[in-house]
Design a protein around this motif. Sequence first.
Motif, PDB file in Angstrom:
ATOM      1  N   ALA A 101       0.814  -1.216   0.000  1.00 36.68           N
ATOM      2  CA  ALA A 101       0.000   0.000   0.000  1.00 36.68           C
ATOM      3  C   ALA A 101       0.848   1.268   0.000  1.00 36.68           C
ATOM      4  O   ALA A 101       0.328   2.362   0.163  1.00 36.68           O
ATOM      5  N   GLY A 102       2.157   1.145  -0.150  1.00 36.42           N
ATOM      6  CA  GLY A 102       3.018   2.313  -0.157  1.00 36.42           C
ATOM      7  C   GLY A 102       3.633   2.568   1.204  1.00 36.42           C
ATOM      8  O   GLY A 102       3.450   1.815   2.161  1.00 36.42           O
ATOM      9  N   ASN A 103       4.365   3.654   1.279  1.00 33.07           N
ATOM     10  CA  ASN A 103       5.082   4.020   2.500  1.00 33.07           C
ATOM     11  C   ASN A 103       4.163   4.855   3.387  1.00 33.07           C
ATOM     12  O   ASN A 103       4.299   6.083   3.485  1.00 33.07           O
ATOM     13  N   MET A 104       3.205   4.215   4.046  1.00 35.96           N
ATOM     14  CA  MET A 104       2.186   4.926   4.819  1.00 35.96           C
ATOM     15  C   MET A 104       2.778   5.514   6.089  1.00 35.96           C
ATOM     16  O   MET A 104       3.479   4.835   6.841  1.00 35.96           O
ATOM     17  N   ASN A 105       2.463   6.792   6.357  1.00 41.50           N
ATOM     18  CA  ASN A 105       2.948   7.434   7.577  1.00 41.50           C
ATOM     19  C   ASN A 105       2.312   6.853   8.826  1.00 41.50           C
ATOM     20  O   ASN A 105       2.874   6.967   9.919  1.00 41.50           O
ATOM     21  N   VAL A 106       1.143   6.255   8.681  1.00 38.12           N
ATOM     22  CA  VAL A 106       0.436   5.675   9.828  1.00 38.12           C
ATOM     23  C   VAL A 106       0.308   4.174   9.632  1.00 38.12           C
ATOM     24  O   VAL A 106      -0.718   3.574   9.979  1.00 38.12           O
ATOM     25  N   GLY A 107       1.353   3.553   9.082  1.00 43.27           N
ATOM     26  CA  GLY A 107       1.293   2.126   8.781  1.00 43.27           C
ATOM     27  C   GLY A 107       1.018   1.271  10.002  1.00 43.27           C
ATOM     28  O   GLY A 107       0.225   0.325   9.946  1.00 43.27           O
ATOM     29  N   LEU A 108       1.654   1.595  11.133  1.00 45.15           N
ATOM     30  CA  LEU A 108       1.438   0.805  12.342  1.00 45.15           C
ATOM     31  C   LEU A 108       0.003   0.938  12.840  1.00 45.15           C
ATOM     32  O   LEU A 108      -0.609  -0.048  13.271  1.00 45.15           O
ATOM     33  N   LEU A 109      -0.548   2.141  12.762  1.00 48.90           N
ATOM     34  CA  LEU A 109      -1.945   2.333  13.166  1.00 48.90           C
ATOM     35  C   LEU A 109      -2.885   1.560  12.247  1.00 48.90           C
ATOM     36  O   LEU A 109      -3.908   1.023  12.697  1.00 48.90           O
ATOM     37  N   PHE A 110      -2.541   1.490  10.972  1.00 50.99           N
ATOM     38  CA  PHE A 110      -3.363   0.732  10.021  1.00 50.99           C
ATOM     39  C   PHE A 110      -3.401  -0.745  10.395  1.00 50.99           C
ATOM     40  O   PHE A 110      -4.469  -1.366  10.401  1.00 50.99           O
ATOM     41  N   VAL A 111      -2.247  -1.309  10.730  1.00 50.71           N
ATOM     42  CA  VAL A 111      -2.189  -2.728  11.106  1.00 50.71           C
ATOM     43  C   VAL A 111      -2.992  -2.975  12.370  1.00 50.71           C
ATOM     44  O   VAL A 111      -3.782  -3.927  12.454  1.00 50.71           O
ATOM     45  N   VAL A 112      -2.798  -2.133  13.383  1.00 53.69           N
ATOM     46  CA  VAL A 112      -3.529  -2.299  14.644  1.00 53.69           C
ATOM     47  C   VAL A 112      -5.032  -2.164  14.414  1.00 53.69           C
ATOM     48  O   VAL A 112      -5.840  -2.894  15.001  1.00 53.69           O
ATOM     49  N   GLY A 113      -5.423  -1.217  13.539  1.00 55.28           N
ATOM     50  CA  GLY A 113      -6.840  -1.047  13.227  1.00 55.28           C
ATOM     51  C   GLY A 113      -7.438  -2.265  12.547  1.00 55.28           C
ATOM     52  O   GLY A 113      -8.552  -2.697  12.880  1.00 55.28           O
ATOM     53  N   MET A 114      -6.714  -2.836  11.589  1.00 55.04           N
ATOM     54  CA  MET A 114      -7.200  -4.029  10.908  1.00 55.04           C
ATOM     55  C   MET A 114      -7.310  -5.214  11.871  1.00 55.04           C
ATOM     56  O   MET A 114      -8.274  -5.981  11.829  1.00 55.04           O
ATOM     57  N   MET A 115      -6.321  -5.352  12.757  1.00 55.15           N
ATOM     58  CA  MET A 115      -6.384  -6.436  13.743  1.00 55.15           C
ATOM     59  C   MET A 115      -7.554  -6.226  14.689  1.00 55.15           C
ATOM     60  O   MET A 115      -8.179  -7.186  15.151  1.00 55.15           O
ATOM     61  N   GLY A 116      -7.863  -4.969  14.987  1.00 51.53           N
ATOM     62  CA  GLY A 116      -9.025  -4.688  15.831  1.00 51.53           C
ATOM     63  C   GLY A 116     -10.333  -5.066  15.163  1.00 51.53           C
ATOM     64  O   GLY A 116     -11.262  -5.551  15.814  1.00 51.53           O
ATOM     65  N   LEU A 117     -10.420  -4.843  13.855  1.00 53.71           N
ATOM     66  CA  LEU A 117     -11.640  -5.219  13.131  1.00 53.71           C
ATOM     67  C   LEU A 117     -11.824  -6.727  13.069  1.00 53.71           C
ATOM     68  O   LEU A 117     -12.935  -7.213  12.864  1.00 53.71           O
ATOM     69  N   GLY A 118     -10.732  -7.479  13.240  1.00 52.52           N
ATOM     70  CA  GLY A 118     -10.826  -8.934  13.186  1.00 52.52           C
ATOM     71  C   GLY A 118     -11.721  -9.527  14.251  1.00 52.52           C
ATOM     72  O   GLY A 118     -12.223 -10.651  14.093  1.00 52.52           O
ATOM     73  N   VAL A 119     -11.944  -8.779  15.339  1.00 57.13           N
ATOM     74  CA  VAL A 119     -12.793  -9.305  16.406  1.00 57.13           C
ATOM     75  C   VAL A 119     -14.231  -9.482  15.921  1.00 57.13           C
ATOM     76  O   VAL A 119     -14.963 -10.351  16.413  1.00 57.13           O
ATOM     77  N   TYR A 120     -14.640  -8.676  14.925  1.00 60.08           N
ATOM     78  CA  TYR A 120     -16.006  -8.793  14.421  1.00 60.08           C
ATOM     79  C   TYR A 120     -16.252 -10.153  13.783  1.00 60.08           C
ATOM     80  O   TYR A 120     -17.382 -10.661  13.814  1.00 60.08           O
ATOM     81  N   ALA A 121     -15.231 -10.734  13.187  1.00 61.01           N
ATOM     82  CA  ALA A 121     -15.406 -12.028  12.520  1.00 61.01           C
ATOM     83  C   ALA A 121     -15.833 -13.097  13.516  1.00 61.01           C
ATOM     84  O   ALA A 121     -16.813 -13.819  13.290  1.00 61.01           O
ATOM     85  N   VAL A 122     -15.104 -13.215  14.640  1.00 67.97           N
ATOM     86  CA  VAL A 122     -15.420 -14.272  15.600  1.00 67.97           C
ATOM     87  C   VAL A 122     -16.685 -13.969  16.389  1.00 67.97           C
ATOM     88  O   VAL A 122     -17.466 -14.870  16.719  1.00 67.97           O
ATOM     89  N   VAL A 123     -16.911 -12.684  16.680  1.00 65.16           N
ATOM     90  CA  VAL A 123     -18.131 -12.324  17.420  1.00 65.16           C
ATOM     91  C   VAL A 123     -19.368 -12.582  16.561  1.00 65.16           C
ATOM     92  O   VAL A 123     -20.353 -13.177  17.020  1.00 65.16           O
ATOM     93  N   LEU A 124     -19.344 -12.143  15.314  1.00 64.61           N
ATOM     94  CA  LEU A 124     -20.493 -12.358  14.428  1.00 64.61           C
ATOM     95  C   LEU A 124     -20.691 -13.830  14.112  1.00 64.61           C
ATOM     96  O   LEU A 124     -21.836 -14.290  13.983  1.00 64.61           O
ATOM     97  N   ALA A 125     -19.586 -14.579  13.995  1.00 61.96           N
ATOM     98  CA  ALA A 125     -19.716 -16.018  13.756  1.00 61.96           C
ATOM     99  C   ALA A 125     -20.403 -16.703  14.928  1.00 61.96           C
ATOM    100  O   ALA A 125     -21.282 -17.559  14.745  1.00 61.96           O
ATOM    101  N   GLY A 126     -20.013 -16.346  16.145  1.00 66.53           N
ATOM    102  CA  GLY A 126     -20.636 -16.946  17.317  1.00 66.53           C
ATOM    103  C   GLY A 126     -22.091 -16.562  17.461  1.00 66.53           C
ATOM    104  O   GLY A 126     -22.941 -17.406  17.786  1.00 66.53           O
TER     105      GLY A 126
END
Length: 318
Positions: A101-126
């Motif tokens: 995605a390029g040299n993002m200035n907030v790359g670490l925040l992007f990764v943490v944000g995506m990992m945070g959204l991952g909780v929706y997968a298991v919660v919605l599945a349950g």
Amino acid sequence: MTYTALTTIIFTPLVILGLATVLTWIERRLLGLWQDRHGPNRVGPGGMFQAVADGTKILFKQDWIPPFADRGVFVAAPAIGMMTVLLSFAVIPVTMGAGIAGNMNVGLLFVVGMMGLGVYAVVLAGWSSNSKYALLGGMRAAAQMISYEVFMGLSLLGVVMMAGSFNLHDIVAAQTGLWFIIPQCLGFGVFMLAGIAETHRLPFDLPEGENELGAGFHTEYSGMKFGMFFIAEYAGIVLVASLVTTLYLGGWRGPWLPAGVWFALKTGGMVGFFILLRAGLPRPRYDQLMALGWKVLLPLSLFNVMATGTILMLRASL
């Protein structure tokens, strides 16, 4: 968009999914080695085609949706889990070049944000499964993943303060003389434990504890929808190992060998450590897991932030 960029965008997810598939075989072979038993050894030399056999089996299994489930959410949940993991890899710098995605200035925040959204997968599945075991697994996952995201974020503050940037490329560049695993050893320990809990791997696999909940949040899943959860978990292991390499082990930096080789070696070593934990540690009780987070990891991560800030201020004043 150039042809090279388009090829990279298409090719990289395929590589990640292939690595996650091969990792299932590697894990079973290493578990057999460390636990003094046979791993897969029938399909192909050393059982190396076992992952292909398992994938073929999943493809041809009946893709059944329970009549009592919420069909739309039930189908969307595994796709969300897969999507968030694959998007997180977009900003991981494997070599001196920028991420997909390029040299993002907030790359670490992007990764943490995506990992945070991952909780929706298991919660919605349950929730969508309309099953008590799946619902309990989803509730466990919500509490566990949201809680440990707090400690993960706090543990990363020390790295950000020392590098002066959220850009993953800049964080690697800041480790030219000294890897952050040494001055940030406390933050590294907290991040590792939080990463294990985020990917709900043993010993922190309470959302899918088979001795208590059947299979937890994915009890009602079958076929490729189950396969998506399965592959997303292994891709999550590679993601956390890649983050550890980038944030604490100097990323692609190393003598003599090419940058990509160093990144692969460091990431592979961390993946092996994840597997070793599964081979050697028992599963704690759920209350012990939550107590470890809020009573131990939270104070340690706050102390790490305070100590790092104090040292940086003293260094700046000299």
